[in-house]
Motif scaffolding. Sequence first.
Motif, PDB file in Angstrom:
ATOM      1  N   THR A 249       0.833  -1.194   0.000  1.00 49.41           N
ATOM      2  CA  THR A 249       0.000   0.000   0.000  1.00 49.41           C
ATOM      3  C   THR A 249       0.872   1.249   0.000  1.00 49.41           C
ATOM      4  O   THR A 249       1.843   1.338   0.751  1.00 49.41           O
ATOM      5  N   THR A 250       0.532   2.215  -0.855  1.00 48.98           N
ATOM      6  CA  THR A 250       1.226   3.497  -0.848  1.00 48.98           C
ATOM      7  C   THR A 250       0.366   4.538  -0.133  1.00 48.98           C
ATOM      8  O   THR A 250      -0.818   4.327   0.114  1.00 48.98           O
ATOM      9  N   GLY A 251       0.982   5.668   0.199  1.00 46.86           N
ATOM     10  CA  GLY A 251       0.277   6.716   0.912  1.00 46.86           C
ATOM     11  C   GLY A 251       0.100   6.452   2.390  1.00 46.86           C
ATOM     12  O   GLY A 251      -0.579   7.195   3.103  1.00 46.86           O
ATOM     13  N   ARG A 252       0.762   5.380   2.897  1.00 49.05           N
ATOM     14  CA  ARG A 252       0.602   5.006   4.303  1.00 49.05           C
ATOM     15  C   ARG A 252       1.236   6.026   5.237  1.00 49.05           C
ATOM     16  O   ARG A 252       0.735   6.278   6.329  1.00 49.05           O
ATOM     17  N   ASP A 253       2.348   6.615   4.823  1.00 52.08           N
ATOM     18  CA  ASP A 253       3.042   7.565   5.698  1.00 52.08           C
ATOM     19  C   ASP A 253       2.153   8.750   6.038  1.00 52.08           C
ATOM     20  O   ASP A 253       2.065   9.169   7.201  1.00 52.08           O
ATOM     21  N   ALA A 254       1.492   9.295   5.025  1.00 56.99           N
ATOM     22  CA  ALA A 254       0.602  10.435   5.263  1.00 56.99           C
ATOM     23  C   ALA A 254      -0.581  10.022   6.120  1.00 56.99           C
ATOM     24  O   ALA A 254      -0.997  10.754   7.029  1.00 56.99           O
ATOM     25  N   LEU A 255      -1.127   8.831   5.865  1.00 57.77           N
ATOM     26  CA  LEU A 255      -2.266   8.338   6.619  1.00 57.77           C
ATOM     27  C   LEU A 255      -1.924   8.168   8.099  1.00 57.77           C
ATOM     28  O   LEU A 255      -2.749   8.442   8.979  1.00 57.77           O
ATOM     29  N   LEU A 256      -0.696   7.725   8.367  1.00 55.67           N
ATOM     30  CA  LEU A 256      -0.261   7.510   9.744  1.00 55.67           C
ATOM     31  C   LEU A 256       0.302   8.768  10.382  1.00 55.67           C
ATOM     32  O   LEU A 256       0.701   8.752  11.552  1.00 55.67           O
ATOM     33  N   GLY A 257       0.350   9.854   9.633  1.00 53.76           N
ATOM     34  CA  GLY A 257       0.829  11.118  10.186  1.00 53.76           C
ATOM     35  C   GLY A 257       2.318  11.148  10.440  1.00 53.76           C
ATOM     36  O   GLY A 257       2.791  11.818  11.364  1.00 53.76           O
ATOM     37  N   LYS A 258       3.080  10.441   9.615  1.00 52.19           N
ATOM     38  CA  LYS A 258       4.524  10.402   9.804  1.00 52.19           C
ATOM     39  C   LYS A 258       5.187  11.623   9.180  1.00 52.19           C
ATOM     40  O   LYS A 258       4.759  12.119   8.136  1.00 52.19           O
ATOM     41  N   SER A 259       6.251  12.075   9.811  1.00 51.04           N
ATOM     42  CA  SER A 259       7.038  13.186   9.297  1.00 51.04           C
ATOM     43  C   SER A 259       8.060  12.603   8.320  1.00 51.04           C
ATOM     44  O   SER A 259       9.065  12.022   8.740  1.00 51.04           O
ATOM     45  N   TYR A 261      10.560  12.396   4.648  1.00 52.62           N
ATOM     46  CA  TYR A 261      11.576  13.196   3.959  1.00 52.62           C
ATOM     47  C   TYR A 261      10.964  14.122   2.900  1.00 52.62           C
ATOM     48  O   TYR A 261      11.350  15.289   2.814  1.00 52.62           O
ATOM     49  N   PRO A 262      10.010  13.652   2.085  1.00 50.19           N
ATOM     50  CA  PRO A 262       9.379  14.586   1.145  1.00 50.19           C
ATOM     51  C   PRO A 262       8.652  15.730   1.858  1.00 50.19           C
ATOM     52  O   PRO A 262       8.661  16.863   1.371  1.00 50.19           O
ATOM     53  N   ALA A 263       8.049  15.423   3.011  1.00 47.77           N
ATOM     54  CA  ALA A 263       7.364  16.482   3.761  1.00 47.77           C
ATOM     55  C   ALA A 263       8.359  17.493   4.318  1.00 47.77           C
ATOM     56  O   ALA A 263       8.077  18.697   4.383  1.00 47.77           O
ATOM     57  N   LEU A 264       9.541  17.011   4.685  1.00 46.98           N
ATOM     58  CA  LEU A 264      10.561  17.890   5.255  1.00 46.98           C
ATOM     59  C   LEU A 264      11.348  18.646   4.194  1.00 46.98           C
ATOM     60  O   LEU A 264      11.687  19.819   4.369  1.00 46.98           O
ATOM     61  N   LEU A 265      11.655  17.963   3.080  1.00 42.78           N
ATOM     62  CA  LEU A 265      12.578  18.510   2.088  1.00 42.78           C
ATOM     63  C   LEU A 265      11.950  18.735   0.720  1.00 42.78           C
ATOM     64  O   LEU A 265      12.582  19.355  -0.143  1.00 42.78           O
ATOM     65  N   GLY A 266      10.725  18.235   0.521  1.00 41.92           N
ATOM     66  CA  GLY A 266      10.165  18.197  -0.820  1.00 41.92           C
ATOM     67  C   GLY A 266      10.701  16.971  -1.552  1.00 41.92           C
ATOM     68  O   GLY A 266      11.748  16.425  -1.177  1.00 41.92           O
ATOM     69  N   VAL A 267      10.010  16.539  -2.586  1.00 41.35           N
ATOM     70  CA  VAL A 267      10.431  15.342  -3.316  1.00 41.35           C
ATOM     71  C   VAL A 267      11.815  15.533  -3.934  1.00 41.35           C
ATOM     72  O   VAL A 267      12.699  14.677  -3.802  1.00 41.35           O
ATOM     73  N   ASP A 268      12.036  16.663  -4.594  1.00 39.96           N
ATOM     74  CA  ASP A 268      13.341  16.908  -5.214  1.00 39.96           C
ATOM     75  C   ASP A 268      14.436  17.038  -4.167  1.00 39.96           C
ATOM     76  O   ASP A 268      15.553  16.522  -4.351  1.00 39.96           O
ATOM     77  N   GLY A 269      14.135  17.712  -3.083  1.00 41.35           N
ATOM     78  CA  GLY A 269      15.115  17.868  -2.013  1.00 41.35           C
ATOM     79  C   GLY A 269      15.462  16.532  -1.378  1.00 41.35           C
ATOM     80  O   GLY A 269      16.625  16.284  -1.024  1.00 41.35           O
ATOM     81  N   ALA A 270      14.475  15.661  -1.239  1.00 46.66           N
ATOM     82  CA  ALA A 270      14.721  14.336  -0.678  1.00 46.66           C
ATOM     83  C   ALA A 270      15.615  13.518  -1.601  1.00 46.66           C
ATOM     84  O   ALA A 270      16.540  12.833  -1.149  1.00 46.66           O
ATOM     85  N   ARG A 271      15.340  13.593  -2.895  1.00 43.30           N
ATOM     86  CA  ARG A 271      16.186  12.871  -3.861  1.00 43.30           C
ATOM     87  C   ARG A 271      17.630  13.384  -3.809  1.00 43.30           C
ATOM     88  O   ARG A 271      18.580  12.593  -3.873  1.00 43.30           O
ATOM     89  N   LYS A 272      17.803  14.690  -3.672  1.00 43.09           N
ATOM     90  CA  LYS A 272      19.152  15.263  -3.601  1.00 43.09           C
ATOM     91  C   LYS A 272      19.865  14.812  -2.328  1.00 43.09           C
ATOM     92  O   LYS A 272      21.069  14.539  -2.350  1.00 43.09           O
TER      93      LYS A 272
END
Length: 307
Positions: A249-259, A261-272
């Motif tokens: 299942t995808t989208g679980r992190d948001a559903l569980l309210g987890k902080s 890397y994309p939320a902290l850095l953005g998708v591009d920032g996380a990849r970098k």
Amino acid sequence: MVASSFGRWISRGVGAEFKTDRGKIEHRLDDICSTYLRGLPAPIADAIRYGLKSPGKRLRPLLLLFAYRAAGGTRDATMLACSPEVIHAYSLMHDDLPCMDDDDMRRGRPTVHKVYGSGAAILAGVAMIPLAARVVRDSARTMSLTEEMSSNVLDTLLEAGGASGMIGGQLRDLAGEGLRLSLDEREAIHSAKTGALIVASLHMGALVAGADPTEVAAFARYGRSVGLAFQIMDDVLDVTSTPSAMGKTTGRDALLGKSTYPALLGVDGARKRAQTLIEDGLESLAEHKLLTQELSQVANFMVTRTS
């Protein structure tokens, strides 16, 4: 059944040794099931077999073998390499339980507790801890390791899988649900939850090959980088991929309210951030002339994987 991007990557011919090693690992996992599960109650044995033989990347066994060879090892370490996979498989069985992340799919098929029930999944997972220890013990005998070396290797595995490593990281991850964690806090959690067992796999391979302390430290630095990059990309794929591609299942992190890397850095920032970590890990091995093609390829796969 979903084929992992790691499996597809290997099947495209990126290093024949990858395909050969994975075949040996699967054969040894079959041996573990046929040898060590004999005589166990059927629900427990069946749940262990289902969880352990679930189609996965086998990243930890491969890293142990690659570190072993990079450090000069020449014997067959495949059985030993399966011991961290046993710990990893049990951690996934428990991670998916309703009292934890409560997930129904793993690696493209129903999770262990959905097939065998939560009780069997819990007990099977617990049984896999001494199972992993027995695999280390018997592998050490087969490889004619000294008693001291055998003890050091087992200590490395159990510490990584224990409260100061993987289990502690999982606890902190659960406690962090719904909280706004900093990047440092997030990385500390995943250095334990995901990274500890990856580092231990490399550490074990290097130890058995006779690496010196500075070489072991270089493998550990590489392992920390790879482990964090792996988790960062897991968070990215949870946002950008699909259940059919991921096999869960995808989208679980948001559903569980987890902080995340994309939320902290953005998708591009996380990849970098993942790319920076990989470069640091590769540098650590290159500095000690331990960087092999297979370790380089695994590291670079971390930032290009799609599942």
